[in-house]
Scaffold this motif. Structure first.
Motif, PDB file in Angstrom:
ATOM      1  N   TYR A   9       8.397 -27.650   7.095  1.00  0.00           N
ATOM      2  CA  TYR A   9       7.129 -27.565   7.306  1.00  0.00           C
ATOM      3  C   TYR A   9       7.015 -26.053   8.059  1.00  0.00           C
ATOM      4  O   TYR A   9       6.189 -25.122   8.240  1.00  0.00           O
ATOM      5  CB  TYR A   9       6.469 -28.167   8.288  1.00  0.00           C
ATOM      6  N   HIS A  34       2.539 -32.432   1.135  1.00  0.00           N
ATOM      7  CA  HIS A  34       1.972 -32.257   2.455  1.00  0.00           C
ATOM      8  C   HIS A  34       2.340 -33.956   3.326  1.00  0.00           C
ATOM      9  O   HIS A  34       2.530 -34.719   2.489  1.00  0.00           O
ATOM     10  CB  HIS A  34       0.381 -32.117   2.289  1.00  0.00           C
ATOM     11  N   GLY A  39       0.435 -32.515  12.654  1.00  0.00           N
ATOM     12  CA  GLY A  39      -0.071 -31.149  12.677  1.00  0.00           C
ATOM     13  C   GLY A  39       1.113 -30.253  13.062  1.00  0.00           C
ATOM     14  O   GLY A  39       1.737 -30.417  14.144  1.00  0.00           O
ATOM     15  N   ARG A  40       1.156 -28.915  12.528  1.00  0.00           N
ATOM     16  CA  ARG A  40       1.927 -28.120  12.735  1.00  0.00           C
ATOM     17  C   ARG A  40       1.918 -27.423  14.170  1.00  0.00           C
ATOM     18  O   ARG A  40       0.649 -27.029  14.492  1.00  0.00           O
ATOM     19  CB  ARG A  40       2.069 -26.959  11.761  1.00  0.00           C
ATOM     20  N   VAL A  70       6.298 -30.187  14.745  1.00  0.00           N
ATOM     21  CA  VAL A  70       4.891 -31.048  14.341  1.00  0.00           C
ATOM     22  C   VAL A  70       4.596 -32.092  15.324  1.00  0.00           C
ATOM     23  O   VAL A  70       5.476 -32.346  16.212  1.00  0.00           O
ATOM     24  CB  VAL A  70       5.109 -31.491  12.881  1.00  0.00           C
ATOM     25  N   CYS A  78      -0.142 -31.246   7.378  1.00  0.00           N
ATOM     26  CA  CYS A  78       0.601 -30.606   7.325  1.00  0.00           C
ATOM     27  C   CYS A  78       1.308 -30.143   6.013  1.00  0.00           C
ATOM     28  O   CYS A  78       1.783 -30.950   5.365  1.00  0.00           O
ATOM     29  CB  CYS A  78       1.708 -30.558   8.526  1.00  0.00           C
ATOM     30  N   TYR A 167      -1.091 -23.013   5.622  1.00  0.00           N
ATOM     31  CA  TYR A 167      -0.041 -22.636   6.716  1.00  0.00           C
ATOM     32  C   TYR A 167      -1.015 -21.737   7.718  1.00  0.00           C
ATOM     33  O   TYR A 167      -0.733 -21.906   8.994  1.00  0.00           O
ATOM     34  CB  TYR A 167       1.041 -21.978   6.384  1.00  0.00           C
ATOM     35  N   THR A 170      -2.708 -22.975  10.772  1.00  0.00           N
ATOM     36  CA  THR A 170      -1.801 -23.618  12.002  1.00  0.00           C
ATOM     37  C   THR A 170      -2.381 -22.825  13.283  1.00  0.00           C
ATOM     38  O   THR A 170      -2.495 -21.810  13.335  1.00  0.00           O
ATOM     39  CB  THR A 170      -0.349 -22.973  11.826  1.00  0.00           C
TER      40      THR A 170
END
Length: 183
Positions: A9, A34, A39-40, A70, A78, A167, A170
Protein backbone atom coordinates in the motif's frame (compact mmCIF):
# COMPACT_ATOMS: atom_id res chain seq x y z
CA UNK A 1 8.95 -23.84 -2.04
CA UNK A 2 5.73 -22.17 -0.93
CA UNK A 3 4.40 -18.84 -2.16
CA UNK A 4 2.88 -16.05 -0.07
CA UNK A 5 0.64 -13.25 -1.36
CA UNK A 6 1.23 -9.80 0.15
CA UNK A 7 -0.69 -6.54 -0.15
CA UNK A 8 1.45 -3.45 -0.72
CA UNK A 9 0.00 0.00 0.00
CA UNK A 10 3.09 2.26 -0.02
CA UNK A 11 6.60 1.74 -1.35
CA UNK A 12 5.84 -1.91 -2.14
CA UNK A 13 3.48 -0.67 -4.88
CA UNK A 14 6.66 0.41 -6.73
CA UNK A 15 8.08 -2.53 -8.72
CA UNK A 16 11.56 -0.97 -8.46
CA UNK A 17 11.35 -0.66 -4.67
CA UNK A 18 10.06 -4.21 -4.33
CA UNK A 19 12.80 -5.49 -6.64
CA UNK A 20 15.54 -3.99 -4.45
CA UNK A 21 14.42 -6.31 -1.66
CA UNK A 22 13.38 -9.52 -3.41
CA UNK A 23 16.08 -9.42 -6.09
CA UNK A 24 13.76 -9.59 -9.09
CA UNK A 25 11.20 -7.46 -10.88
CA UNK A 26 7.76 -8.77 -9.89
CA UNK A 27 6.54 -8.59 -13.50
CA UNK A 28 3.01 -9.65 -14.32
CA UNK A 29 2.54 -11.30 -10.93
CA UNK A 30 1.38 -7.94 -9.51
CA UNK A 31 -2.36 -7.23 -9.44
CA UNK A 32 -4.20 -4.11 -8.38
CA UNK A 33 -6.30 -4.68 -5.26
CA UNK A 34 -7.96 -3.00 -2.33
CA UNK A 35 -8.53 -3.93 1.29
CA UNK A 36 -11.66 -3.03 3.23
CA UNK A 37 -11.45 -2.15 6.91
CA UNK A 38 -8.02 -0.49 6.77
CA UNK A 39 -6.91 3.06 6.10
CA UNK A 40 -3.48 4.26 5.04
CA UNK A 41 -1.69 6.48 7.62
CA UNK A 42 1.62 8.31 7.97
CA UNK A 43 2.25 6.55 11.28
CA UNK A 44 5.30 4.32 10.99
CA UNK A 45 8.42 5.50 12.83
CA UNK A 46 11.44 3.64 11.53
CA UNK A 47 13.48 1.59 13.94
CA UNK A 48 16.68 2.17 11.96
CA UNK A 49 16.33 5.18 9.66
CA UNK A 50 17.62 8.33 11.26
CA UNK A 51 18.75 11.51 9.58
CA UNK A 52 19.43 15.20 9.60
CA UNK A 53 17.52 17.93 7.78
CA UNK A 54 16.54 21.57 7.87
CA UNK A 55 12.86 22.45 8.02
CA UNK A 56 11.64 26.05 8.11
CA UNK A 57 15.15 27.16 8.99
CA UNK A 58 15.43 24.76 11.94
CA UNK A 59 18.10 22.07 11.82
CA UNK A 60 17.01 18.64 13.01
CA UNK A 61 19.80 16.27 14.03
CA UNK A 62 19.08 12.58 14.55
CA UNK A 63 15.51 12.90 13.40
CA UNK A 64 13.22 9.97 12.75
CA UNK A 65 12.14 8.94 9.25
CA UNK A 66 8.42 8.24 8.96
CA UNK A 67 6.75 6.02 6.36
CA UNK A 68 3.29 4.76 5.54
CA UNK A 69 1.39 2.26 7.59
CA UNK A 70 -2.19 1.10 7.76
CA UNK A 71 -4.59 1.11 10.66
CA UNK A 72 -7.80 -0.78 11.21
CA UNK A 73 -10.64 1.52 10.20
CA UNK A 74 -13.98 -0.19 9.68
CA UNK A 75 -15.41 2.40 7.31
CA UNK A 76 -12.32 2.85 5.11
CA UNK A 77 -10.59 0.95 2.36
CA UNK A 78 -7.07 1.16 1.04
CA UNK A 79 -5.86 0.54 -2.51
CA UNK A 80 -2.58 -1.01 -3.56
CA UNK A 81 -1.30 -4.18 -5.17
CA UNK A 82 -0.95 -7.86 -4.35
CA UNK A 83 2.10 -9.87 -5.35
CA UNK A 84 3.49 -13.26 -4.52
CA UNK A 85 6.89 -14.13 -3.11
CA UNK A 86 8.70 -17.35 -2.29
CA UNK A 87 10.05 -18.22 1.17
CA UNK A 88 13.43 -16.54 0.64
CA UNK A 89 11.84 -13.37 -0.75
CA UNK A 90 9.39 -13.32 2.17
CA UNK A 91 12.30 -13.56 4.61
CA UNK A 92 13.95 -10.59 2.89
CA UNK A 93 10.72 -8.58 3.07
CA UNK A 94 10.19 -9.54 6.71
CA UNK A 95 13.66 -8.16 7.43
CA UNK A 96 12.92 -4.94 5.51
CA UNK A 97 9.57 -4.56 7.29
CA UNK A 98 10.86 -5.84 10.63
CA UNK A 99 8.91 -3.40 12.78
CA UNK A 100 5.67 -4.27 11.03
CA UNK A 101 3.56 -7.33 11.77
CA UNK A 102 2.19 -9.51 8.97
CA UNK A 103 -1.59 -9.84 9.33
CA UNK A 104 -3.97 -12.00 7.29
CA UNK A 105 -6.46 -9.88 5.32
CA UNK A 106 -7.74 -12.49 2.88
CA UNK A 107 -11.42 -11.93 3.69
CA UNK A 108 -11.08 -8.15 3.32
CA UNK A 109 -9.15 -8.16 0.02
CA UNK A 110 -10.57 -7.65 -3.46
CA UNK A 111 -8.14 -8.33 -6.32
CA UNK A 112 -8.85 -6.80 -9.73
CA UNK A 113 -7.89 -9.95 -11.59
CA UNK A 114 -10.12 -12.80 -12.63
CA UNK A 115 -9.37 -16.11 -11.01
CA UNK A 116 -7.29 -14.82 -8.09
CA UNK A 117 -7.56 -17.16 -5.15
CA UNK A 118 -5.11 -17.16 -2.32
CA UNK A 119 -4.51 -15.99 1.22
CA UNK A 120 -3.25 -12.40 1.43
CA UNK A 121 -1.25 -10.73 4.19
CA UNK A 122 -0.35 -7.10 4.86
CA UNK A 123 2.36 -5.41 6.92
CA UNK A 124 0.78 -3.40 9.77
CA UNK A 125 3.00 -1.17 11.95
CA UNK A 126 3.71 -2.57 15.40
CA UNK A 127 2.56 -0.45 18.34
CA UNK A 128 6.22 0.33 19.12
CA UNK A 129 6.76 1.93 15.71
CA UNK A 130 3.62 4.05 16.03
CA UNK A 131 4.70 5.16 19.51
CA UNK A 132 8.19 5.97 18.17
CA UNK A 133 6.59 8.13 15.47
CA UNK A 134 4.29 9.91 17.95
CA UNK A 135 7.15 10.74 20.33
CA UNK A 136 9.38 12.06 17.53
CA UNK A 137 6.47 14.01 16.02
CA UNK A 138 5.70 15.64 19.38
CA UNK A 139 9.40 16.50 19.81
CA UNK A 140 9.56 18.07 16.31
CA UNK A 141 12.10 15.56 15.00
CA UNK A 142 10.03 13.45 12.59
CA UNK A 143 9.74 13.83 8.82
CA UNK A 144 8.98 11.91 5.65
CA UNK A 145 11.82 11.57 3.15
CA UNK A 146 11.07 13.50 -0.02
CA UNK A 147 12.43 10.59 -2.09
CA UNK A 148 9.98 8.16 -0.40
CA UNK A 149 7.07 10.58 -0.86
CA UNK A 150 7.85 10.86 -4.59
CA UNK A 151 8.43 7.11 -5.03
CA UNK A 152 5.00 6.28 -3.60
CA UNK A 153 3.22 9.04 -5.55
CA UNK A 154 4.84 7.85 -8.78
CA UNK A 155 3.94 4.21 -8.07
CA UNK A 156 0.26 5.05 -7.67
CA UNK A 157 0.34 7.34 -10.72
CA UNK A 158 1.61 4.35 -12.72
CA UNK A 159 -1.48 2.36 -11.65
CA UNK A 160 -3.71 4.92 -13.34
CA UNK A 161 -5.97 7.87 -12.57
CA UNK A 162 -8.50 6.18 -10.29
CA UNK A 163 -5.75 4.65 -8.16
CA UNK A 164 -3.67 7.83 -8.00
CA UNK A 165 -6.77 9.75 -6.90
CA UNK A 166 -7.59 7.08 -4.28
CA UNK A 167 -4.05 7.26 -2.92
CA UNK A 168 -4.41 11.05 -2.86
CA UNK A 169 -7.20 10.67 -0.28
CA UNK A 170 -4.65 9.39 2.24
CA UNK A 171 -4.90 11.70 5.26
CA UNK A 172 -2.23 14.39 5.08
CA UNK A 173 0.78 13.83 7.32
CA UNK A 174 1.15 15.93 10.46
CA UNK A 175 4.92 16.16 9.94
CA UNK A 176 6.98 17.73 7.15
CA UNK A 177 8.23 16.12 3.96
CA UNK A 178 11.95 16.96 3.86
CA UNK A 179 15.21 16.23 2.07
CA UNK A 180 16.77 13.97 4.66
CA UNK A 181 20.42 12.97 4.83
CA UNK A 182 20.54 9.54 6.43
CA UNK A 183 23.35 8.87 8.88
Amino acid sequence: MSRTWLFGYGSLVSPASLATTIGRHPGDAVSVAHVDGYGRRWNYGSKVLRGDWVNDGVKVVGGLVVSLGVAAAGDESCNGVVFDVDDDELAALDWRERDYERVDITDQTTVERDGFDGPVQVYVPRASSIERYEVARDEGRAAIRQSYWTLVEDAFAALGGQHAEWYGRTPAPDIPVADITLI
